[in-house]
Motif scaffolding. Structure first.
Motif, mmCIF file in Angstrom:
data_model
loop_
_atom_site.group_PDB
_atom_site.id
_atom_site.type_symbol
_atom_site.label_atom_id
_atom_site.label_comp_id
_atom_site.label_asym_id
_atom_site.label_seq_id
_atom_site.Cartn_x
_atom_site.Cartn_y
_atom_site.Cartn_z
ATOM 1 N N PHE A 1 0.811 -1.211 0.000
ATOM 2 C CA PHE A 1 0.000 0.000 0.000
ATOM 3 C C PHE A 1 0.847 1.264 0.000
ATOM 4 N N ARG A 2 2.059 1.154 0.489
ATOM 5 C CA ARG A 2 2.802 2.361 0.862
ATOM 6 C C ARG A 2 3.126 3.277 -0.300
ATOM 7 N N ARG A 3 3.350 2.697 -1.480
ATOM 8 C CA ARG A 3 3.629 3.562 -2.640
ATOM 9 C C ARG A 3 2.390 4.330 -3.082
ATOM 10 N N MET A 4 1.202 3.884 -2.610
ATOM 11 C CA MET A 4 -0.043 4.556 -2.981
ATOM 12 C C MET A 4 -0.538 5.489 -1.884
ATOM 13 N N ILE A 5 0.253 5.604 -0.792
ATOM 14 C CA ILE A 5 -0.132 6.436 0.327
ATOM 15 C C ILE A 5 0.623 7.747 0.278
ATOM 16 N N ASN A 6 -0.098 8.847 0.359
ATOM 17 C CA ASN A 6 0.523 10.154 0.477
ATOM 18 C C ASN A 6 0.716 10.430 1.958
ATOM 19 N N ASP A 7 1.986 10.453 2.419
ATOM 20 C CA ASP A 7 2.267 10.580 3.845
ATOM 21 C C ASP A 7 2.476 12.028 4.264
ATOM 22 N N GLY A 8 2.175 12.926 3.364
ATOM 23 C CA GLY A 8 2.356 14.332 3.692
ATOM 24 C C GLY A 8 1.055 14.995 4.087
ATOM 25 N N ASP A 9 0.892 16.229 3.683
ATOM 26 C CA ASP A 9 -0.293 16.994 4.019
ATOM 27 C C ASP A 9 -1.482 16.475 3.219
ATOM 28 N N VAL B 1 -4.655 -5.318 -6.073
ATOM 29 C CA VAL B 1 -4.655 -5.111 -4.636
ATOM 30 C C VAL B 1 -5.829 -4.222 -4.266
ATOM 31 N N ASN B 2 -6.721 -4.745 -3.428
ATOM 32 C CA ASN B 2 -7.792 -3.923 -2.877
ATOM 33 C C ASN B 2 -7.203 -3.115 -1.726
ATOM 34 N N MET B 3 -7.495 -1.826 -1.688
ATOM 35 C CA MET B 3 -6.939 -0.971 -0.654
ATOM 36 C C MET B 3 -7.746 -1.094 0.629
ATOM 37 N N LEU B 4 -7.574 -2.233 1.301
ATOM 38 C CA LEU B 4 -8.233 -2.445 2.581
ATOM 39 C C LEU B 4 -7.439 -3.449 3.388
ATOM 40 N N GLU B 5 -7.597 -3.384 4.693
ATOM 41 C CA GLU B 5 -7.033 -4.369 5.603
ATOM 42 C C GLU B 5 -8.031 -4.559 6.729
ATOM 43 N N GLY B 6 -7.839 -5.620 7.521
ATOM 44 C CA GLY B 6 -8.802 -5.799 8.596
ATOM 45 C C GLY B 6 -8.571 -7.045 9.417
ATOM 46 N N PHE B 7 -9.504 -7.293 10.329
ATOM 47 C CA PHE B 7 -9.481 -8.448 11.212
ATOM 48 C C PHE B 7 -10.695 -9.321 10.927
ATOM 49 N N LEU C 1 -31.056 -22.852 7.678
ATOM 50 C CA LEU C 1 -30.935 -21.829 6.634
ATOM 51 C C LEU C 1 -30.145 -20.613 7.099
ATOM 52 N N LEU C 2 -30.246 -20.291 8.382
ATOM 53 C CA LEU C 2 -29.479 -19.190 8.943
ATOM 54 C C LEU C 2 -28.908 -19.681 10.267
ATOM 55 N N SER C 3 -27.659 -20.128 10.218
ATOM 56 C CA SER C 3 -27.025 -20.741 11.382
ATOM 57 C C SER C 3 -26.189 -19.700 12.127
ATOM 58 N N GLU C 4 -26.604 -19.383 13.346
ATOM 59 C CA GLU C 4 -25.898 -18.375 14.134
ATOM 60 C C GLU C 4 -24.432 -18.742 14.346
ATOM 61 N N SER C 5 -24.125 -20.028 14.354
ATOM 62 C CA SER C 5 -22.747 -20.468 14.601
ATOM 63 C C SER C 5 -21.802 -20.105 13.457
ATOM 64 N N THR C 6 -22.358 -19.775 12.304
ATOM 65 C CA THR C 6 -21.508 -19.424 11.154
ATOM 66 C C THR C 6 -21.144 -17.945 11.128
ATOM 67 N N GLY C 7 -21.728 -17.150 12.011
ATOM 68 C CA GLY C 7 -21.555 -15.705 11.938
ATOM 69 C C GLY C 7 -20.103 -15.270 12.098
ATOM 70 N N ILE C 8 -19.665 -14.387 11.211
ATOM 71 C CA ILE C 8 -18.323 -13.818 11.311
ATOM 72 C C ILE C 8 -18.424 -12.296 11.238
ATOM 73 N N ILE C 9 -17.479 -11.642 11.885
ATOM 74 C CA ILE C 9 -17.369 -10.186 11.817
ATOM 75 C C ILE C 9 -16.031 -9.842 11.182
ATOM 76 N N ARG C 10 -16.051 -8.877 10.299
ATOM 77 C CA ARG C 10 -14.811 -8.360 9.723
ATOM 78 C C ARG C 10 -14.743 -6.856 9.960
ATOM 79 N N VAL C 11 -13.648 -6.447 10.552
ATOM 80 C CA VAL C 11 -13.397 -5.034 10.814
ATOM 81 C C VAL C 11 -12.453 -4.543 9.729
ATOM 82 N N TYR C 12 -12.865 -3.517 8.990
ATOM 83 C CA TYR C 12 -12.107 -3.043 7.836
ATOM 84 C C TYR C 12 -11.529 -1.643 8.060
ATOM 85 N N ARG C 13 -10.348 -1.429 7.477
ATOM 86 C CA ARG C 13 -9.802 -0.077 7.357
ATOM 87 C C ARG C 13 -9.385 0.151 5.910
ATOM 88 N N TYR C 14 -9.835 1.273 5.343
ATOM 89 C CA TYR C 14 -9.444 1.692 4.006
ATOM 90 C C TYR C 14 -8.531 2.909 4.161
#
Length: 348
Positions: free
Chosen positions: A11-19, A125-131, A194-207
């Motif tokens: 990601f770093r070459r696509m990040i402007n680290d200045g103002d 590369v999608n510009m995202l990361e997460g947990f 059809l909707l199993s609570e045990s399958t639930g996942i959470i994804r926390v994203y940062r763009y």
């Protein structure tokens, strides 16, 4: 520490680290759209039916998730994601926890690891990361070892577990209401299949904030896709960037404070015999001077649950998931339901 040090090296070459003022504005070509609004406290089945049939997405208000909880979760998520990249990677690899860290792609395997892509999209590369957080495994987690970052991770786990209880309640309530609009039989164990609570996942994203745009002059974010879930629930910050396709056009969905975005996934489309649609969506951040943070919840059928539909050959969710992973690794992209539709040229 510079801002870019917390981002993956790619990601770093696509990040402007200045103002931030130095970042070129993106020409905004997309139109705003007002999606249907559902009040969970006064749920109107006709409005819900119309939202599912014509949109595949709606905004949920009066959902009952405490504002203090979502604020605390966002604060600690941002703190963890702002750690140096190498430290994040080591932290999630070292602790005895089901949580995992990913970046550069939303395509993950069941363990939360990024899938290797083939085809022409192998280098995209999608510009995202997460947990990635499998909720059913959290109670057994022990990630509170010595150290400030491990303690912070444990606090994150506690907040995610509490948030997961609220969001699971919402998913079950909405699915049961949607099933009623379809006259689905949920007797016995069918609802939990059809909707199993045990399958639930959470994804926390940062763009990240970025000085890079794609070929169309848009800020990079998450690629065009549909969710494989039954129901997906999104909590986003005020930055915005979510876009949906309606008809053949892209529209921007502006964030609204203290509401959730609900969208239907592929499994709901199949369950409904295509009466309800899995909405095609993407993230293209317009304000490149700011990061975007969001929390997504995804819930699926039981892995061996057979999905029967007049429009698709019978399949289990396990078979669907496996085929998606095969396609991503071979073609670089998900194919999804057309693989199971006999009239589709992509039918297996």
């Amino acid at each position: 520490m510079s801002i870019s040090a917390s981002y993956p090296p790619a990601f770093r070459r696509m990040i402007n680290d200045g103002d931030p003022k130095d970042i070129e504005p993106v020409l905004d070509k997309d139109k705003d759209i007002h999606i249907p609004v559902i009040d969970l406290e006064r749920l109107n089945k006709e409005i819900l039916r119309e939202a599912c049939k014509e949109w595949g997405i709606f905004r949920l208000e009066n959902h009952g998730v405490p504002l203090e909880l979502t604020s605390q979760l966002q604060e600690i998520s941002e703190s963890l994601l702002s750690l140096p990249f190498e430290e994040k990677r080591e932290l999630f690899a070292a602790v005895n926890s089901p949580l995992s860290y990913f970046w550069g792609t939303p395509a993950l395997n069941r363990s939360g690891d990024a899938l290797k892509r083939g085809g022409t999209q192998a280098s995209n590369v999608n510009m995202l990361e997460g947990f990635n957080v499998p909720l059913s495994k959290l109670p057994a987690s022990t990630c509170c070892d010595d150290g400030a970052q491990h303690s912070k991770l444990e606090s994150f786990r506690v907040l995610i577990e509490e948030y997961g209880k609220h969001i699971t309640r919402i998913a079950v309530s909405l699915f049961e209401a949607i099933a009623q609009t379809l006259n689905l039989d949920l007797s016995g164990d069918r609802r939990s299949e059809l909707l199993s609570e045990s399958t639930g996942i959470i994804r926390v994203y940062r763009y990240p904030r970025s000085s890079s745009v794609d070929a169309a002059g848009e800020a990079l974010g998450m690629e065009v896709h549909t969710d494989s879930s039954v129901i997906s629930i999104l909590k986003e910050d005020e930055t915005g960037g979510l876009e949906i396709m309606k008809g053949e056009e892209w529209f921007r969905v502006k964030p609204v404070a203290n509401t959730l975005i609900i969208n239907l996934g592929d499994m709901m489309q199949a369950i409904s015999d295509d009466e309800y649609k899995s909405v095609k969506h993407r993230v293209k951040k317009k304000d490149m001077t700011r990061e975007r943070h969001s929390v997504g919840y995804f819930v699926f059928p039981e892995r061996d649950c057979v999905i029967k539909s007049s429009n698709y050959k019978p399949f289990t969710y396990s078979e669907f998931e496996a085929q998606v992973q095969v396609d991503v690794q071979a073609l670089g992209t998900k194919v999804g339901l057309p693989r199971f539709h006999p009239k589709s040229p992509l039918f297996l």
